[in-house]
Design a protein around this motif. Structure first.
Motif, PDB file in Angstrom:
ATOM      1  N   LEU A   1     -49.870   6.809 -45.493  1.00  0.00           N
ATOM      2  CA  LEU A   1     -49.551   5.441 -45.115  1.00  0.00           C
ATOM      3  C   LEU A   1     -50.779   4.548 -45.072  1.00  0.00           C
ATOM      4  O   LEU A   1     -50.664   3.315 -45.101  1.00  0.00           O
ATOM      5  N   ASN A   2     -51.968   5.144 -45.012  1.00  0.00           N
ATOM      6  CA  ASN A   2     -53.195   4.350 -45.030  1.00  0.00           C
ATOM      7  C   ASN A   2     -53.510   3.798 -46.420  1.00  0.00           C
ATOM      8  O   ASN A   2     -54.427   2.981 -46.562  1.00  0.00           O
TER       9      ASN A   2
ATOM     10  N   PRO B   1     -54.793  -1.625 -35.372  1.00  0.00           N
ATOM     11  CA  PRO B   1     -54.358  -3.023 -35.236  1.00  0.00           C
ATOM     12  C   PRO B   1     -53.557  -3.449 -36.458  1.00  0.00           C
ATOM     13  O   PRO B   1     -53.722  -2.908 -37.554  1.00  0.00           O
ATOM     14  N   ASN B   2     -52.674  -4.411 -36.248  1.00  0.00           N
ATOM     15  CA  ASN B   2     -51.968  -5.001 -37.379  1.00  0.00           C
ATOM     16  C   ASN B   2     -52.939  -5.914 -38.123  1.00  0.00           C
ATOM     17  O   ASN B   2     -53.452  -6.874 -37.555  1.00  0.00           O
TER      18      ASN B   2
ATOM     19  N   ASN C   1     -48.463  -1.194 -39.399  1.00  0.00           N
ATOM     20  CA  ASN C   1     -49.584  -0.405 -38.892  1.00  0.00           C
ATOM     21  C   ASN C   1     -49.250   0.323 -37.605  1.00  0.00           C
ATOM     22  O   ASN C   1     -49.871   1.333 -37.273  1.00  0.00           O
ATOM     23  N   LEU C   2     -48.270  -0.173 -36.868  1.00  0.00           N
ATOM     24  CA  LEU C   2     -47.845   0.531 -35.660  1.00  0.00           C
ATOM     25  C   LEU C   2     -47.145   1.838 -36.013  1.00  0.00           C
ATOM     26  O   LEU C   2     -47.279   2.835 -35.308  1.00  0.00           O
ATOM     27  N   ILE C   3     -46.406   1.830 -37.110  1.00  0.00           N
ATOM     28  CA  ILE C   3     -45.747   3.066 -37.527  1.00  0.00           C
ATOM     29  C   ILE C   3     -46.774   4.059 -38.044  1.00  0.00           C
ATOM     30  O   ILE C   3     -46.619   5.273 -37.881  1.00  0.00           O
ATOM     31  N   ILE C   4     -47.861   3.562 -38.664  1.00  0.00           N
ATOM     32  CA  ILE C   4     -48.925   4.474 -39.106  1.00  0.00           C
ATOM     33  C   ILE C   4     -49.497   5.215 -37.911  1.00  0.00           C
ATOM     34  O   ILE C   4     -49.674   6.446 -37.935  1.00  0.00           O
TER      35      ILE C   4
ATOM     36  N   SER D   1     -50.995  -7.003 -29.763  1.00  0.00           N
ATOM     37  CA  SER D   1     -49.848  -6.791 -30.654  1.00  0.00           C
ATOM     38  C   SER D   1     -49.682  -5.326 -31.041  1.00  0.00           C
ATOM     39  O   SER D   1     -48.942  -5.011 -31.965  1.00  0.00           O
ATOM     40  N   GLY D   2     -50.373  -4.422 -30.339  1.00  0.00           N
ATOM     41  CA  GLY D   2     -50.294  -3.006 -30.688  1.00  0.00           C
ATOM     42  C   GLY D   2     -49.178  -2.292 -29.963  1.00  0.00           C
ATOM     43  O   GLY D   2     -48.364  -2.888 -29.253  1.00  0.00           O
TER      44      GLY D   2
END
Length: 460
Positions: free
Chosen positions: A271-272, A304-305, A157-160, A296-297
């Motif tokens: 990516l979503n 958020p993950n 989710n960070l790459i998104i 954790s972001g």
């Protein structure tokens, strides 16, 4: 004080005996009395523990043939950096680009997103320092932030968040630099600066500086962070050309695109549409529930993950569904366990440590996770699977450590190893059951930042 308070339990005083010379002599006598110990000692001191315990049969059984094989392109190389999560995600995206445009061995710039990940993490750190400014410097939260103000690690989710905000660019538009291929020096100096800025920010907050004054200070520091990153990594391009020649030798060039335009208009992937599915069998993380991890972001207001915890059989079914559709699968695992890096083999039977030491290291997957014996340390891509009698026996893995390991950079993971040491996969939501989709949309339980699922844990 901590030790004294914890020596007493239920009215009983607990304490290990001191190690005396007599006790040590007893240990030595017992060791020397066993001839097998002498053989094991000779093997280990000559060859090292892993070579001494290596199981040749396991190596022979794990060949590189798979009944379902979706990915054969040239592997990438993250070098001496912790960007595995980023490389693996970009490998999934480039797979779609290669398929979409009938090209091969295309590569996206990891350095481009690395730059913005560092910049965003600096801003994220400043915000977290503000949020914890009322806590003592010795608090667990503040010490966690200061221990690693920013680092290379991350999750799907960070790459998104990064791709949606900054887009993607071909690797030839922003190639690797010395500091992206080995991020040690950059991380050292950048963290030094961020810690120094944290001192000023905490003082400003505790002396009741205005919001405008604090914002102004942070803006000034981010300009300096940008300068550091530009010197170390290069300056990201504002416009790029997407140029390629396909397998039929047809030349195509899309000129003067912004990186966001390239992602939104020329890459057929959202990516979503994907979800992070995990297998963590612990009482504190029940199956069929969704979890997030605090702190954790990688950016303020970023995604958020979000993890849906399921039984391992369900995770494997979802992975196989995506592979059968012709698409590889991003995953994270504990690559530090039972992995021959040179041969590219991940197998639970690879090393006979029980026979070498005459010991059982008996722990369940959940116990290993809770006691930090095993946690996600590396992200890769599952590129295939071998199925016999409707059951998977081994999995093809695309790594990002160059083409000198395994089979031209590809590895093989046996099914038992996957069960024990794989923690998360990313699959299209369309492959989830109705119940799983419903569970994914429920309010998530927020886990503390020290949970081992926190991607801030350094990856390799």
């Amino acid at each position: 004080m901590y030790q004294q308070n914890n020596k007493f339990r239920n009215g009983v005083f607990y304490m290990s005996r001191p190690l005396t010379s007599e006790r040590i002599n007893e240990m030595k006598k017992e060791f020397n009395s066993n001839r097998g110990n002498q053989v094991a000692q000779t093997a280990a001191t000559t060859n090292g523990l892993f070579k001494a315990a290596e199981n040749i049969r396991s190596i022979d059984d794990n060949n590189f043939n798979f009944s379902i094989d979706v990915d054969t392109h040239q592997v990438t190389n993250q070098r001496h950096s912790g960007r595995c999560w980023m490389f693996s995600c970009l490998n999934v995206i480039r797979f779609q680009i290669e398929k979409q445009y009938n090209i091969e061995n295309f590569e996206l710039s990891q350095n481009y997103l690395f730059f913005y990940d560092k910049l965003e993490k600096a801003n994220y750190f400043y915000q977290n320092i503000l949020d914890t400014s009322g806590e003592e410097l010795s608090s667990r939260d503040v010490q966690f932030l200061l221990n690693s103000p920013q680092q290379d690690g991350g999750d799907w989710n960070l790459i998104i968040s990064l791709v949606e905000k900054y887009g993607v660019v071909p690797k030839y538009e922003m190639d690797e630099s010395s500091c992206s291929m080995d991020s040690t020096e950059l991380n050292t100096l950048l963290n030094r600066k961020l810690r120094a800025d944290a001192i000023v920010l905490r003082r400003m907050m505790n002396s009741n500086k205005t919001n405008d004054e604090i914002k102004s200070f942070i803006d000034e520091q981010l300009v300096e962070v940008y300068r550091i990153l530009s010197i170390a990594l290069g300056t990201p391009p504002e416009t790029i050309n997407f140029t390629f020649r396909n397998k039929d030798k047809k030349y195509t060039s899309y000129q003067n695109l912004t990186p966001v335009e390239m992602y939104q208009k020329y890459v057929d992937i959202d990516l979503n549409d994907y979800a992070i599915i995990i297998n963590v069998p612990t009482e504190s993380m029940p199956f069929d529930q969704t979890f997030e991890v605090e702190l954790s972001g990688n950016m303020v207001d970023g995604k958020p993950n979000r993890y849906l915890n399921v039984e391992m059989d369900e995770l494997k079914k979802l992975t196989i569904k995506q592979l059968k559709s012709g698409e590889p699968v991003w995953f994270a695992c504990d690559v530090l366990k039972h992995f021959d890096r040179q041969k590219g083999i991940m197998s639970d039977s690879l090393y006979k440590f029980k026979e070498l030491f005459d010991l059982d290291f008996n722990m369940t997957k959940g116990e290993r996770f809770n006691y930090r014996e095993s946690l996600p340390t590396h992200a890769m891509v599952i590129a295939g699977v071998n199925i016999v009698d409707d059951k998977p026996t081994k999995w093809k893995v695309e790594n990002s450590w160059g083409d000198t390991i395994g089979d031209k950079g590809f590895c093989v993971m046996d099914d038992k190893w996957m069960t024990d040491y794989l923690f998360e996969v990313v699959v299209r939501k369309e492959f989830l059951t109705d119940t799983q989709r419903a569970n994914l949309d429920k309010d998530a339980t927020v886990l503390p930042f020290w949970n081992p699922m926190n991607p801030i844990t350094p990856m390799i």
